[in-house]
Scaffold this motif. Structure first.
Motif, PDB file in Angstrom:
ATOM      1  N   GLU A 172      20.759 -39.024  30.070  1.00  0.00           N
ATOM      2  CA  GLU A 172      21.178 -39.851  28.938  1.00  0.00           C
ATOM      3  C   GLU A 172      22.107 -39.076  28.007  1.00  0.00           C
ATOM      4  O   GLU A 172      23.136 -39.588  27.557  1.00  0.00           O
ATOM      5  CB  GLU A 172      19.948 -40.336  28.180  1.00  0.00           C
ATOM      6  CG  GLU A 172      20.254 -41.336  27.079  1.00  0.00           C
ATOM      7  CD  GLU A 172      18.988 -41.824  26.418  1.00  0.00           C
ATOM      8  OE1 GLU A 172      18.689 -43.018  26.519  1.00  0.00           O
ATOM      9  OE2 GLU A 172      18.289 -40.989  25.786  1.00  0.00           O
ATOM     10  N   ARG A 173      21.742 -37.817  27.708  1.00  0.00           N
ATOM     11  CA  ARG A 173      22.591 -36.998  26.840  1.00  0.00           C
ATOM     12  C   ARG A 173      23.962 -36.782  27.454  1.00  0.00           C
ATOM     13  O   ARG A 173      24.992 -36.875  26.771  1.00  0.00           O
ATOM     14  CB  ARG A 173      21.912 -35.649  26.566  1.00  0.00           C
ATOM     15  CG  ARG A 173      20.988 -35.649  25.376  1.00  0.00           C
ATOM     16  CD  ARG A 173      20.696 -34.240  24.902  1.00  0.00           C
ATOM     17  NE  ARG A 173      20.059 -33.450  25.942  1.00  0.00           N
ATOM     18  CZ  ARG A 173      18.745 -33.373  26.121  1.00  0.00           C
ATOM     19  NH1 ARG A 173      17.935 -34.078  25.363  1.00  0.00           N
ATOM     20  NH2 ARG A 173      18.249 -32.613  27.070  1.00  0.00           N
ATOM     21  N   PHE A 176      26.252 -39.929  27.187  1.00  0.00           N
ATOM     22  CA  PHE A 176      26.881 -40.170  25.892  1.00  0.00           C
ATOM     23  C   PHE A 176      27.848 -39.057  25.502  1.00  0.00           C
ATOM     24  O   PHE A 176      28.782 -39.303  24.727  1.00  0.00           O
ATOM     25  CB  PHE A 176      25.812 -40.382  24.827  1.00  0.00           C
ATOM     26  CG  PHE A 176      25.250 -41.775  24.850  1.00  0.00           C
ATOM     27  CD1 PHE A 176      25.901 -42.807  24.188  1.00  0.00           C
ATOM     28  CD2 PHE A 176      24.095 -42.067  25.552  1.00  0.00           C
ATOM     29  CE1 PHE A 176      25.409 -44.103  24.228  1.00  0.00           C
ATOM     30  CE2 PHE A 176      23.589 -43.356  25.590  1.00  0.00           C
ATOM     31  CZ  PHE A 176      24.247 -44.378  24.925  1.00  0.00           C
ATOM     32  N   LEU A 223      29.259 -49.330  21.107  1.00  0.00           N
ATOM     33  CA  LEU A 223      28.155 -48.669  21.807  1.00  0.00           C
ATOM     34  C   LEU A 223      27.817 -47.329  21.153  1.00  0.00           C
ATOM     35  O   LEU A 223      26.638 -47.008  20.938  1.00  0.00           O
ATOM     36  CB  LEU A 223      28.523 -48.464  23.279  1.00  0.00           C
ATOM     37  CG  LEU A 223      27.527 -47.657  24.117  1.00  0.00           C
ATOM     38  CD1 LEU A 223      26.133 -48.269  24.060  1.00  0.00           C
ATOM     39  CD2 LEU A 223      28.015 -47.565  25.563  1.00  0.00           C
ATOM     40  N   LEU A 224      28.840 -46.533  20.834  1.00  0.00           N
ATOM     41  CA  LEU A 224      28.581 -45.242  20.191  1.00  0.00           C
ATOM     42  C   LEU A 224      27.965 -45.436  18.803  1.00  0.00           C
ATOM     43  O   LEU A 224      27.061 -44.681  18.408  1.00  0.00           O
ATOM     44  CB  LEU A 224      29.885 -44.445  20.093  1.00  0.00           C
ATOM     45  CG  LEU A 224      30.413 -43.889  21.413  1.00  0.00           C
ATOM     46  CD1 LEU A 224      31.817 -43.328  21.237  1.00  0.00           C
ATOM     47  CD2 LEU A 224      29.479 -42.805  21.963  1.00  0.00           C
ATOM     48  N   ARG A 227      24.371 -46.443  19.319  1.00  0.00           N
ATOM     49  CA  ARG A 227      23.577 -45.281  19.716  1.00  0.00           C
ATOM     50  C   ARG A 227      23.245 -44.424  18.486  1.00  0.00           C
ATOM     51  O   ARG A 227      22.109 -43.954  18.335  1.00  0.00           O
ATOM     52  CB  ARG A 227      24.369 -44.470  20.740  1.00  0.00           C
ATOM     53  CG  ARG A 227      23.864 -43.066  21.009  1.00  0.00           C
ATOM     54  CD  ARG A 227      22.605 -43.075  21.822  1.00  0.00           C
ATOM     55  NE  ARG A 227      22.262 -41.718  22.235  1.00  0.00           N
ATOM     56  CZ  ARG A 227      21.196 -41.415  22.962  1.00  0.00           C
ATOM     57  NH1 ARG A 227      20.401 -42.371  23.385  1.00  0.00           N
ATOM     58  NH2 ARG A 227      20.936 -40.176  23.299  1.00  0.00           N
ATOM     59  N   TRP A 228      24.235 -44.231  17.616  1.00  0.00           N
ATOM     60  CA  TRP A 228      24.064 -43.367  16.456  1.00  0.00           C
ATOM     61  C   TRP A 228      23.179 -43.992  15.379  1.00  0.00           C
ATOM     62  O   TRP A 228      22.273 -43.348  14.852  1.00  0.00           O
ATOM     63  CB  TRP A 228      25.446 -43.029  15.887  1.00  0.00           C
ATOM     64  CG  TRP A 228      25.422 -42.271  14.606  1.00  0.00           C
ATOM     65  CD1 TRP A 228      24.763 -41.095  14.333  1.00  0.00           C
ATOM     66  CD2 TRP A 228      26.084 -42.636  13.378  1.00  0.00           C
ATOM     67  NE1 TRP A 228      24.980 -40.705  13.016  1.00  0.00           N
ATOM     68  CE2 TRP A 228      25.788 -41.632  12.410  1.00  0.00           C
ATOM     69  CE3 TRP A 228      26.905 -43.697  13.020  1.00  0.00           C
ATOM     70  CZ2 TRP A 228      26.280 -41.685  11.110  1.00  0.00           C
ATOM     71  CZ3 TRP A 228      27.407 -43.737  11.726  1.00  0.00           C
ATOM     72  CH2 TRP A 228      27.097 -42.743  10.795  1.00  0.00           C
ATOM     73  N   GLY A 231      19.990 -46.373  17.726  1.00  0.00           N
ATOM     74  CA  GLY A 231      19.250 -45.743  18.818  1.00  0.00           C
ATOM     75  C   GLY A 231      19.329 -46.484  20.133  1.00  0.00           C
ATOM     76  O   GLY A 231      18.386 -46.438  20.933  1.00  0.00           O
ATOM     77  N   TRP A 232      20.439 -47.178  20.396  1.00  0.00           N
ATOM     78  CA  TRP A 232      20.585 -47.905  21.654  1.00  0.00           C
ATOM     79  C   TRP A 232      20.460 -46.951  22.831  1.00  0.00           C
ATOM     80  O   TRP A 232      21.034 -45.860  22.839  1.00  0.00           O
ATOM     81  CB  TRP A 232      21.937 -48.593  21.720  1.00  0.00           C
ATOM     82  CG  TRP A 232      22.057 -49.772  20.811  1.00  0.00           C
ATOM     83  CD1 TRP A 232      21.094 -50.300  20.006  1.00  0.00           C
ATOM     84  CD2 TRP A 232      23.229 -50.571  20.612  1.00  0.00           C
ATOM     85  NE1 TRP A 232      21.576 -51.381  19.315  1.00  0.00           N
ATOM     86  CE2 TRP A 232      22.889 -51.575  19.667  1.00  0.00           C
ATOM     87  CE3 TRP A 232      24.515 -50.544  21.133  1.00  0.00           C
ATOM     88  CZ2 TRP A 232      23.795 -52.528  19.240  1.00  0.00           C
ATOM     89  CZ3 TRP A 232      25.419 -51.497  20.708  1.00  0.00           C
ATOM     90  CH2 TRP A 232      25.062 -52.481  19.771  1.00  0.00           C
ATOM     91  N   ARG A 233      19.764 -47.392  23.869  1.00  0.00           N
ATOM     92  CA  ARG A 233      19.598 -46.561  25.061  1.00  0.00           C
ATOM     93  C   ARG A 233      19.183 -47.446  26.233  1.00  0.00           C
ATOM     94  O   ARG A 233      19.051 -48.661  26.099  1.00  0.00           O
ATOM     95  CB  ARG A 233      18.548 -45.479  24.820  1.00  0.00           C
ATOM     96  CG  ARG A 233      17.164 -46.015  24.516  1.00  0.00           C
ATOM     97  CD  ARG A 233      16.260 -44.953  23.906  1.00  0.00           C
ATOM     98  NE  ARG A 233      16.342 -43.703  24.646  1.00  0.00           N
ATOM     99  CZ  ARG A 233      15.783 -42.574  24.223  1.00  0.00           C
ATOM    100  NH1 ARG A 233      15.110 -42.556  23.082  1.00  0.00           N
ATOM    101  NH2 ARG A 233      15.873 -41.476  24.945  1.00  0.00           N
ATOM    102  N   ALA A 237      22.345 -50.028  26.846  1.00  0.00           N
ATOM    103  CA  ALA A 237      23.454 -49.087  26.677  1.00  0.00           C
ATOM    104  C   ALA A 237      24.282 -48.996  27.959  1.00  0.00           C
ATOM    105  O   ALA A 237      25.514 -48.977  27.906  1.00  0.00           O
ATOM    106  CB  ALA A 237      22.916 -47.719  26.287  1.00  0.00           C
TER     107      ALA A 237
END
Length: 267
Positions: A172-173, A176, A223-224, A227-228, A231-233, A237
């Motif tokens: 996941e890391r 992104f 999306l970014l 995520r920030w 907390g989308w994942r 995502a």
């Protein structure tokens, strides 16, 4: 469409492309019977042959470019990322899929070498192209990682994940990180395109390529941000990333495919 001129206008380059595609294809077919060391060596060999194909294309006169060469460069960049990462993370596996991707893109570039560019309207245009292709490659790497992330998540749910599998949070890391880098380059590509358009045409040209590229930029920016801030994942995502990558693919490769193959227009 007569493909013979594209295939035989440069026989040595066509032969090199065929060998590179065959190297990828053999790896995709034979990898279950090969050791990890043999797979790495075979993939590195195919990658190097692919690089030689791309370098050879740079010295063709007149220079050519189109949807298939763009996809070929993108696939090579994704494979470059994989070769580096596989050294850092030996459990990172996507070999047959990437080998199949290499086979398809090299063959496409052989059959559809693109339109000739005998003269550039600006000496800075190659910078715009380089930024665009680099963003394709990084976002393509993000897509591969998102796909692997979904596979790993499914395997965990089913209880079939191997003990040495790539950690889900690491995938996941990495997804992104590549997305963030690709988004930055895509932003630079759009800004450079706007600057060149203003300098050469004295106005911003809205065509299919620009519209889809901006849609991709907006999708990945959202999306970014999600995520920030939210907390989308996971699946949401990944699907948003696929949508943004699809818009980007339609932006240049899709538009050029319609022009070169469907409409059979050089420009």
């Amino acid at each position: 469409m007569n493909l013979l001129p594209a295939l035989w206008s440069n026989p040595p380059a066509a032969l090199l492309s065929a060998v590179a595609a065959l190297s990828y294809a053999v790896l995709a077919w034979a990898h279950p019977r090969m050791t990890a060391k043999q797979i790495r060596a075979a993939l590195a060999t195919a990658w190097l042959l692919h690089l030689l194909v791309l370098v050879t294309g740079l010295f063709e006169q007149p220079a050519r470019f189109g949807f298939a060469p763009a996809l070929s460069v993108t696939a090579w960049l994704v494979l470059t990322v994989y070769l580096v990462e596989s050294r850092l993370y030996p459990q990172f596996r996507a070999r047959w899929t990437l080998a199949a991707l290499g086979t398809i893109t090299v063959l496409l570039a052989l059959i559809f070498p693109g339109a000739p560019y005998p003269a550039l309207r600006s000496t800075w245009l190659p910078l715009h192209w380089a930024l665009g292709i680099a963003s394709y490659g990084l976002i393509g790497a993000a897509v591969v990682h998102a796909w692997l992330m979904q596979r790993a998540e499914k395997a965990m749910r089913q209880g079939t994940a191997p003990d040495n599998a790539m950690p889900l949070l690491m995938l996941e890391r990495l997804t992104f990180r590549f997305l963030g880098a690709g988004f930055a380059l895509l932003t630079a590509t759009l800004l450079a395109g706007w600057w060149f358009s203003e300098a050469l045409n004295h106005r911003w040209i809205w065509d299919h390529k620009t519209a889809f590229s901006v849609l991709s930029w907006l999708t990945m920016g959202i999306l970014l941000w999600g995520r920030w801030r939210l907390g989308w994942r996971g699946r949401m995502a990944a699907r948003t990333l696929y949508l943004g990558a699809g818009f980007l693919l339609l932006g240049y490769a899709g538009s050029r495919f319609v022009l070169e193959v469907v409409l059979q227009r050089a420009q």
